[in-house]
Write an enzyme that holds these catalytic residues in place. Structure first.
Site, PDB file in Angstrom:
ATOM      1  N   GLY A  82       2.978  -1.053   4.248  1.00 35.04           N
ATOM      2  CA  GLY A  82       3.040   0.378   3.967  1.00 35.04           C
ATOM      3  C   GLY A  82       4.471   0.796   3.652  1.00 35.04           C
ATOM      4  O   GLY A  82       4.983   0.568   2.554  1.00 35.04           O
ATOM      5  N   GLU A 102      -5.120  -4.696  10.684  1.00 38.87           N
ATOM      6  CA  GLU A 102      -4.085  -3.678  10.856  1.00 38.87           C
ATOM      7  C   GLU A 102      -4.346  -2.930  12.161  1.00 38.87           C
ATOM      8  O   GLU A 102      -5.137  -1.966  12.172  1.00 38.87           O
ATOM      9  CB  GLU A 102      -4.109  -2.685   9.691  1.00 38.87           C
ATOM     10  CG  GLU A 102      -3.856  -3.312   8.337  1.00 38.87           C
ATOM     11  CD  GLU A 102      -3.275  -2.320   7.343  1.00 38.87           C
ATOM     12  OE1 GLU A 102      -2.226  -2.637   6.773  1.00 38.87           O
ATOM     13  OE2 GLU A 102      -3.853  -1.230   7.158  1.00 38.87           O
ATOM     14  N   ASN A 139       0.876  -1.176   0.000  1.00 32.97           N
ATOM     15  CA  ASN A 139       0.000   0.000   0.000  1.00 32.97           C
ATOM     16  C   ASN A 139       0.910   1.222   0.000  1.00 32.97           C
ATOM     17  O   ASN A 139       1.493   1.571   1.024  1.00 32.97           O
ATOM     18  CB  ASN A 139      -0.889  -0.023   1.255  1.00 32.97           C
ATOM     19  CG  ASN A 139      -1.707   1.257   1.396  1.00 32.97           C
ATOM     20  OD1 ASN A 139      -1.736   2.094   0.489  1.00 32.97           O
ATOM     21  ND2 ASN A 139      -2.381   1.402   2.537  1.00 32.97           N
ATOM     22  N   TRP A 140       1.036   1.836  -1.161  1.00 33.56           N
ATOM     23  CA  TRP A 140       1.987   2.946  -1.296  1.00 33.56           C
ATOM     24  C   TRP A 140       1.495   4.228  -0.626  1.00 33.56           C
ATOM     25  O   TRP A 140       2.247   5.181  -0.493  1.00 33.56           O
ATOM     26  CB  TRP A 140       2.265   3.230  -2.776  1.00 33.56           C
ATOM     27  CG  TRP A 140       2.997   2.140  -3.503  1.00 33.56           C
ATOM     28  CD1 TRP A 140       3.416   0.931  -3.000  1.00 33.56           C
ATOM     29  CD2 TRP A 140       3.415   2.164  -4.875  1.00 33.56           C
ATOM     30  NE1 TRP A 140       4.052   0.206  -3.965  1.00 33.56           N
ATOM     31  CE2 TRP A 140       4.071   0.940  -5.132  1.00 33.56           C
ATOM     32  CE3 TRP A 140       3.301   3.091  -5.916  1.00 33.56           C
ATOM     33  CZ2 TRP A 140       4.602   0.629  -6.390  1.00 33.56           C
ATOM     34  CZ3 TRP A 140       3.824   2.785  -7.167  1.00 33.56           C
ATOM     35  CH2 TRP A 140       4.469   1.568  -7.397  1.00 33.56           C
ATOM     36  N   LYS A 141       0.205   4.266  -0.289  1.00 33.06           N
ATOM     37  CA  LYS A 141      -0.389   5.475   0.306  1.00 33.06           C
ATOM     38  C   LYS A 141      -0.101   6.684  -0.598  1.00 33.06           C
ATOM     39  O   LYS A 141      -0.064   6.522  -1.821  1.00 33.06           O
ATOM     40  CB  LYS A 141       0.100   5.666   1.742  1.00 33.06           C
ATOM     41  CG  LYS A 141      -0.121   4.391   2.586  1.00 33.06           C
ATOM     42  CD  LYS A 141       0.110   4.578   4.050  1.00 33.06           C
ATOM     43  CE  LYS A 141      -0.129   3.235   4.761  1.00 33.06           C
ATOM     44  NZ  LYS A 141       0.019   3.341   6.227  1.00 33.06           N
ATOM     45  N   GLY A 155       2.867   2.408  10.774  1.00 32.31           N
ATOM     46  CA  GLY A 155       3.831   3.484  10.595  1.00 32.31           C
ATOM     47  C   GLY A 155       4.564   3.862  11.871  1.00 32.31           C
ATOM     48  O   GLY A 155       5.235   4.890  11.930  1.00 32.31           O
ATOM     49  N   GLU A 211      -6.645   4.854   7.929  1.00 26.57           N
ATOM     50  CA  GLU A 211      -6.420   6.268   7.605  1.00 26.57           C
ATOM     51  C   GLU A 211      -7.663   6.877   6.968  1.00 26.57           C
ATOM     52  O   GLU A 211      -7.978   8.044   7.168  1.00 26.57           O
ATOM     53  CB  GLU A 211      -5.186   6.404   6.700  1.00 26.57           C
ATOM     54  CG  GLU A 211      -3.908   6.168   7.494  1.00 26.57           C
ATOM     55  CD  GLU A 211      -2.770   5.542   6.723  1.00 26.57           C
ATOM     56  OE1 GLU A 211      -2.779   5.558   5.485  1.00 26.57           O
ATOM     57  OE2 GLU A 211      -1.851   5.007   7.396  1.00 26.57           O
ATOM     58  N   SER A 233       3.771  -2.075  10.318  1.00 25.81           N
ATOM     59  CA  SER A 233       5.227  -2.157  10.518  1.00 25.81           C
ATOM     60  C   SER A 233       5.817  -3.518  10.176  1.00 25.81           C
ATOM     61  O   SER A 233       6.736  -3.991  10.851  1.00 25.81           O
ATOM     62  CB  SER A 233       5.598  -1.747  11.952  1.00 25.81           C
ATOM     63  OG  SER A 233       5.197  -0.409  12.188  1.00 25.81           O
ATOM     64  N   HIS A 281      -9.367   1.358   4.993  1.00 23.11           N
ATOM     65  CA  HIS A 281      -8.099   1.519   5.702  1.00 23.11           C
ATOM     66  C   HIS A 281      -8.312   2.467   6.892  1.00 23.11           C
ATOM     67  O   HIS A 281      -9.094   3.399   6.809  1.00 23.11           O
ATOM     68  CB  HIS A 281      -7.048   2.082   4.743  1.00 23.11           C
ATOM     69  CG  HIS A 281      -5.668   2.023   5.308  1.00 23.11           C
ATOM     70  ND1 HIS A 281      -5.212   2.946   6.223  1.00 23.11           N
ATOM     71  CD2 HIS A 281      -4.661   1.130   5.134  1.00 23.11           C
ATOM     72  CE1 HIS A 281      -3.973   2.616   6.574  1.00 23.11           C
ATOM     73  NE2 HIS A 281      -3.618   1.520   5.931  1.00 23.11           N
TER      74      HIS A 281
HETATM   75  P1  13P Z   1       3.242   0.392   7.673  1.00 21.02           P
HETATM   76  O1  13P Z   1       3.726  -0.886   7.070  1.00 21.02           O
HETATM   77  O2  13P Z   1       3.972   1.605   7.189  1.00 21.02           O
HETATM   78  O3  13P Z   1       3.152   0.316   9.169  1.00 21.02           O
HETATM   79  O4  13P Z   1       1.726   0.604   7.146  1.00 21.02           O
HETATM   80  C1  13P Z   1       0.833  -0.445   7.231  1.00 21.02           C
HETATM   81  C2  13P Z   1      -0.390  -0.078   6.469  1.00 21.02           C
HETATM   82  O5  13P Z   1      -1.109   0.824   6.825  1.00 21.02           O
HETATM   83  C3  13P Z   1      -0.661  -0.819   5.232  1.00 21.02           C
HETATM   84  O6  13P Z   1      -1.943  -0.560   4.757  1.00 21.02           O
END
Ligand code: 13P
Length: 250
Positions: A233, A167, A9-11, A173, A97, A212, A95
């Site tokens: 992420g 998640e 997930n590149w966000k 993150g 976020e 993470s 998600h």
């Molecule tokens: P991280 O791997 O940066 O913790 O993010 C996880 C995530 O939100 C994947 O959708």
């Protein structure tokens, strides 16, 4: 046996040049990954570029969000059909976020889930608890409510065409990963919950862990019985670390 899936997930990251280099890097090493499914979810605007670069490869791609409506007056939105027009196989739904920063409700997420499955796109439905909810021993209630909202609208059969990602919000993150056992416990809770509705669907469902995940913790996580891969992420943004995780899933 469930196939392991690693999805990036590149966000909100990247540019045309960064996307080109990242995909070329992934393609350079992915040939050794024969026993895991791999996908990347770039920002919408880079989906056509990614589609072109990946079309002859084993790597699939998807969107990070979608609009449940097919067309019409929905400024700024992208429909499932548009994602499919560019070869997307997956779409991330709900998600944390999006839940936190864009106030997406369980109801909206359920609508997206139904629209994606009905159109033949595989939703990766994200669920997870906040730190204070875990500390208050509310994790299972929170996860159950997030899944039940989708189950009530969609019905269990649609879960046969979906993926779930657990998640924990406190692990996203932050560098704090859930321990393999903490993750396994929640994954098993999710599978048991769906098992009561339909054992076959529950057994076949891929449940990913996200939060993470890094090359050095992926193997231990993926070794757990109910952890069927990861939603990645930060570590999906460089080819080396993403490939390291894909290799751990192989
Ligand atoms: P991280 O791997 O940066 O913790 O993010 C996880 C995530 O939100 C994947 O959708």
């Amino acid at each position: 046996m469930r196939q392991t899936l690693v999805a990036g997930n590149w966000k909100l990251n990247g540019s045309k040049e960064v996307t080109k280099q990242l995909i070329e890097g992934i393609l350079g090493g992915i040939g050794n990954v024969k026993n895991a499914e791999v996908a990347v979810c770039p920002p919408y605007i880079y989906v056509p570029q990614v589609a072109e670069l990946l079309q002859a490869s084993q790597v699939a791609w998807g969107g990070q969000n979608m609009c449940p409506q097919e067309s019409g007056a929905y400024t700024g939105e992208i429909s499932v059909q548009m994602l499919q027009d560019f070869g997307c196989k997956y779409v991330i739904i709900g998600h944390s976020e999006r839940r936190a920063l864009y106030a997406e409700s369980d109801q909206e997420i359920a609508e997206k889930f139904v629209a994606a499955v009905d159109a033949g796109l595989i939703p990766i439905l994200c669920v997870g608890e906040l730190l204070e909810q875990r500390e208050a021993d509310e994790t299972e209630n929170v996860i159950a409510q997030q899944i039940k909202a989708v189950l009530d609208m969609a019905g269990i059969e649609k879960f046969a065409h979906s993926v779930i990602a657990y998640e924990p919000v406190w692990a996203i993150g932050t560098g704090k990963t859930a321990s393999p056992q903490q993750a396994q416990d929640v994954h098993k809770f999710i599978r048991d919950m769906l098992q009561k509705e339909n054992a076959e669907v529950a057994q076949k469902l891929q449940i990913l862990y996200g939060g993470s995940v890094k090359p050095d913790n992926a193997k231990e996580l993926f070794a757990k019985e109910d952890i069927d891969g990861g939603l990645i992420g930060g570590a999906s943004l460089t080819a080396d670390s993403f490939l390291g995780i894909c290799t751990a899933a192989n």
